[in-house]
Scaffold this motif. Sequence first.
Motif, PDB file in Angstrom:
ATOM      1  N   HIS A  15      13.890   3.636   3.360  1.00  0.00           N
ATOM      2  CA  HIS A  15      12.795   4.402   3.007  1.00  0.00           C
ATOM      3  C   HIS A  15      11.596   4.438   3.969  1.00  0.00           C
ATOM      4  O   HIS A  15      11.292   3.286   4.418  1.00  0.00           O
ATOM      5  CB  HIS A  15      12.197   3.928   1.778  1.00  0.00           C
ATOM      6  CG  HIS A  15      12.306   2.461   1.206  1.00  0.00           C
ATOM      7  ND1 HIS A  15      13.077   1.479   1.109  1.00  0.00           N
ATOM      8  CD2 HIS A  15      11.100   1.840   1.396  1.00  0.00           C
ATOM      9  CE1 HIS A  15      12.480   0.440   0.978  1.00  0.00           C
ATOM     10  NE2 HIS A  15      11.110   0.315   1.115  1.00  0.00           N
ATOM     11  N   GLU A  33       7.580   5.772   3.611  1.00  0.00           N
ATOM     12  CA  GLU A  33       6.673   6.435   2.771  1.00  0.00           C
ATOM     13  C   GLU A  33       5.205   6.037   2.773  1.00  0.00           C
ATOM     14  O   GLU A  33       4.964   4.829   3.289  1.00  0.00           O
ATOM     15  CB  GLU A  33       7.208   6.639   1.336  1.00  0.00           C
ATOM     16  CG  GLU A  33       7.418   5.237   0.629  1.00  0.00           C
ATOM     17  CD  GLU A  33       8.166   5.469  -0.744  1.00  0.00           C
ATOM     18  OE1 GLU A  33       8.108   6.328  -1.300  1.00  0.00           O
ATOM     19  OE2 GLU A  33       9.078   4.439  -1.019  1.00  0.00           O
ATOM     20  N   GLU A  51       1.547   4.750   1.103  1.00  0.00           N
ATOM     21  CA  GLU A  51       1.244   4.476  -0.409  1.00  0.00           C
ATOM     22  C   GLU A  51      -0.126   3.666  -0.298  1.00  0.00           C
ATOM     23  O   GLU A  51      -0.522   3.180   0.917  1.00  0.00           O
ATOM     24  CB  GLU A  51       2.344   3.359  -0.916  1.00  0.00           C
ATOM     25  CG  GLU A  51       2.073   2.984  -2.325  1.00  0.00           C
ATOM     26  CD  GLU A  51       3.264   2.247  -2.853  1.00  0.00           C
ATOM     27  OE1 GLU A  51       2.922   1.994  -3.987  1.00  0.00           O
ATOM     28  OE2 GLU A  51       4.228   1.913  -2.188  1.00  0.00           O
ATOM     29  N   SER A  62       3.749  -0.064  -5.695  1.00  0.00           N
ATOM     30  CA  SER A  62       4.854   0.275  -6.675  1.00  0.00           C
ATOM     31  C   SER A  62       6.072   0.603  -5.768  1.00  0.00           C
ATOM     32  O   SER A  62       7.246   0.300  -6.456  1.00  0.00           O
ATOM     33  CB  SER A  62       4.479   1.373  -7.643  1.00  0.00           C
ATOM     34  OG  SER A  62       4.230   2.424  -6.743  1.00  0.00           O
ATOM     35  N   ARG A  63       6.190   1.026  -4.637  1.00  0.00           N
ATOM     36  CA  ARG A  63       7.537   1.456  -4.210  1.00  0.00           C
ATOM     37  C   ARG A  63       8.018   0.597  -3.082  1.00  0.00           C
ATOM     38  O   ARG A  63       8.790   0.822  -2.472  1.00  0.00           O
ATOM     39  CB  ARG A  63       7.304   2.828  -3.433  1.00  0.00           C
ATOM     40  CG  ARG A  63       7.095   3.941  -4.634  1.00  0.00           C
ATOM     41  CD  ARG A  63       6.980   5.369  -4.105  1.00  0.00           C
ATOM     42  NE  ARG A  63       6.111   5.594  -3.335  1.00  0.00           N
ATOM     43  CZ  ARG A  63       4.865   6.111  -3.717  1.00  0.00           C
ATOM     44  NH1 ARG A  63       4.967   6.073  -4.937  1.00  0.00           N
ATOM     45  NH2 ARG A  63       3.825   6.326  -2.759  1.00  0.00           N
ATOM     46  N   GLU A 106       9.395  -2.922  -1.549  1.00  0.00           N
ATOM     47  CA  GLU A 106      10.113  -4.053  -1.684  1.00  0.00           C
ATOM     48  C   GLU A 106       9.941  -5.136  -1.071  1.00  0.00           C
ATOM     49  O   GLU A 106       9.512  -5.125   0.407  1.00  0.00           O
ATOM     50  CB  GLU A 106      11.658  -3.498  -1.601  1.00  0.00           C
ATOM     51  CG  GLU A 106      11.908  -2.147  -2.341  1.00  0.00           C
ATOM     52  CD  GLU A 106      13.509  -1.853  -2.292  1.00  0.00           C
ATOM     53  OE1 GLU A 106      14.269  -2.624  -1.565  1.00  0.00           O
ATOM     54  OE2 GLU A 106      13.785  -0.829  -2.614  1.00  0.00           O
ATOM     55  N   ARG A 129      13.994  -2.680 -10.397  1.00  0.00           N
ATOM     56  CA  ARG A 129      12.705  -3.456 -10.005  1.00  0.00           C
ATOM     57  C   ARG A 129      13.310  -4.879  -9.478  1.00  0.00           C
ATOM     58  O   ARG A 129      12.740  -5.355  -8.819  1.00  0.00           O
ATOM     59  CB  ARG A 129      11.888  -3.799 -11.177  1.00  0.00           C
ATOM     60  CG  ARG A 129      11.312  -2.139 -11.743  1.00  0.00           C
ATOM     61  CD  ARG A 129      10.427  -2.353 -13.094  1.00  0.00           C
ATOM     62  NE  ARG A 129       9.636  -1.470 -13.368  1.00  0.00           N
ATOM     63  CZ  ARG A 129       8.776  -1.032 -14.353  1.00  0.00           C
ATOM     64  NH1 ARG A 129       8.915  -2.237 -15.111  1.00  0.00           N
ATOM     65  NH2 ARG A 129       8.481  -0.120 -14.575  1.00  0.00           N
TER      66      ARG A 129
END
Length: 716
Positions: free
Chosen positions: A372, A374, A376, A407-408, A410, A455
């Motif tokens: 991913h 993105e 944030e 939140s996104r 890891e 999660r």
Amino acid sequence: MASRHSNDRNSGGAAGADTGPPAASEVRNVVLVGHTGAGKTTLVEALLAATGTVSRAGRVEDGNTVSDYDDAEVRQQRSVNLSLAPIEHAGVKINLLDTPGYADFVGDLRAGLRAADCALFVVSTAEPIDGTTRMLWTECATVGMPRALVLTKLDHPRSDYAGTLSACREVFGEKVLPLYLPVPDAGGPVTGLIGMISRQLHEYRDGARTAAELGETDAVRLEEARGELIEGIIEESEDETLMERYLGGEELDPKVLIDDLEQAVAHASFHPVLPVCSASGLGTTELLEVMTSAFPSPGEHPMPEVTSVDGAVKNGLTCDPAGPLLAEIVKSTTDPYVGRISLTRIFSGTLRADIPVHVSGHFLTGGGHEEHDEDERIGALSSPLGKTQRPIGQAHAGDIVAVAKLSRAETGDTLSDPGNPLLMRPWDMPQPMLPVAIVAKTKADEDKLSQGLSRLVAEEPTLRVENNPETHQLVLWTMGEAHTDVLLERLSKRYGVEVEQTELRVPLRETIAGHGEGRGRHVKQSGGHGQYGVCEIEVDPLPEGGGFEFVDKVVGGAIPRQFIASVEKGIRHQMEKGVSRAGYPMVDVKVTLLDGKAHSVDSSDMAFQMAGALALREAAEAAGVTFLEPFDHVSILVNDDDVGTVMSDLSGRRGHVQGTEAVGQGRSLIKAEVPQTSLTRFAIELRAMSHGTATFTRTFAHYEPMPQHLAAKVME
């Protein structure tokens, strides 16, 4: 041992209280590594107390904020999680990273090694050097981590400092040398330490350290041991004249020795040893001095490989607060009140609260972690200690902080500037090898299960979640039983999802044992339009991997051309469902359509599909059905002493050993093919038979016929 760094920061107290972010030269990122029970967490608590970060009662003293650090819940979490404890000594901030000692949590160990610049390798003087301790040393050596050894539990009744030191040198190499001598050397409690570079004796009584005079016996002991230490340091020095000067009788400046010691430690070519008794505080001050004066700063540790998100190599990045932002999430956890908290190591640039960042997650291994990229916005920054999150406004390159509300993101993700997105090469993570099938307890749990697992996967890179399309089971691939228990507890307590473990099913196959013939007749007349389809087939087995072959030998139009495909479709559908009561997919079958009958009005596509399915079931019953079980290629890395035990075990699992090869350092690689039905608990059983030192990998190989006695159990 005096610090080689001079600055205006206060000695002692909570790190980063009022002085702003420390420079990289004022930071030490230190990971504690050691077997469970070696005393890592107790050592962290002793260092917290020694620096005044917490009191001996275990309460954080940070302005008006007072919170428990040592309660049972926090201790339990530290035993299975990577945790951060910042302290300060002599104006240097020391980020202590406590790692779990269980083999199941090697992922957290490797995360700690990634975030740190030096390791404290903790060894108990009350226990022998075991296989797990050797494996942990190898983990550190593999990544070139600088190491110092801390010998703990000097107050234990079975403590043997001299024997443990000798064993460490035998196992870890001759460059393992003590910086301090405990007093007394043998028998009775240790009450003091002699610095072999400074020649100073400090006694510890009633929790206080005081200078004392060396006795004649101790002076003799010191000179006997000091020579080997000095020579060991000089051998690593870049100054080629030092050895000649030393052998010529020159008294070398302690500052020169300390500088050379720091260089040797930073190069991971020299490993100083320090004795520490956490209960009394003995050795904690000396350890703090060594960490601040002889451990490498973040700027001295090599930068991990960095690329752009499209793979272009980025060179020239340094540990510079003014450089481009480059940080990495080394651990993600979830707080019930704050949300996700990301423990983050900053390698370059400055991280500020409430700024946009680019989040890149490109993983080298599988495990359900999708790549991913993105943008944030991060939340607050804090310096964590126990349950307390102490807010900070910004953090510079070299530091480790907690970031809220990503939140996104890891574990393992890279944080960088949205205008200059970067990617750090992920650290190698072990593949989980223990499959555990779970089911939700209730419908409400089932509704929340997917979100809870997603999660967990974001937090835990050594967890893989599989929805098996053949067995229709939800399978968690974990590192072991302890790992499984922790994950299921988190699922329950953090996310309110209750699950139960169920028996794991292995995806078997069915095939034809020999030649067989069958007739399928689907005829129904119930008034109005009926159904009529009749076909005759023969079946024969194909070689492994042959799949399915359909041959049309119908002559004379006994079955109209438009219904030939219907027969094949019905046979294929029945093969997917299987023909036995066990209902496994059928493979490697040749079906020949010989003859059949049709009705001008009542024949239909569905009628001939049903006829084809019935014919296959009858032919399979006549030919006999054989179950095929999957075999995996298994590669097992094991100590030479355990090779015989493991090979005997593989034989008992119906494995085919293909060979062994020596890989050095007393280790061998065993290659075998083993049925999956025998591997469901192999991760646990291999660890037991190798005392936690063996590892293995597995990949699918092929299918083989299952023995009749096991096939009978499947049918039951």
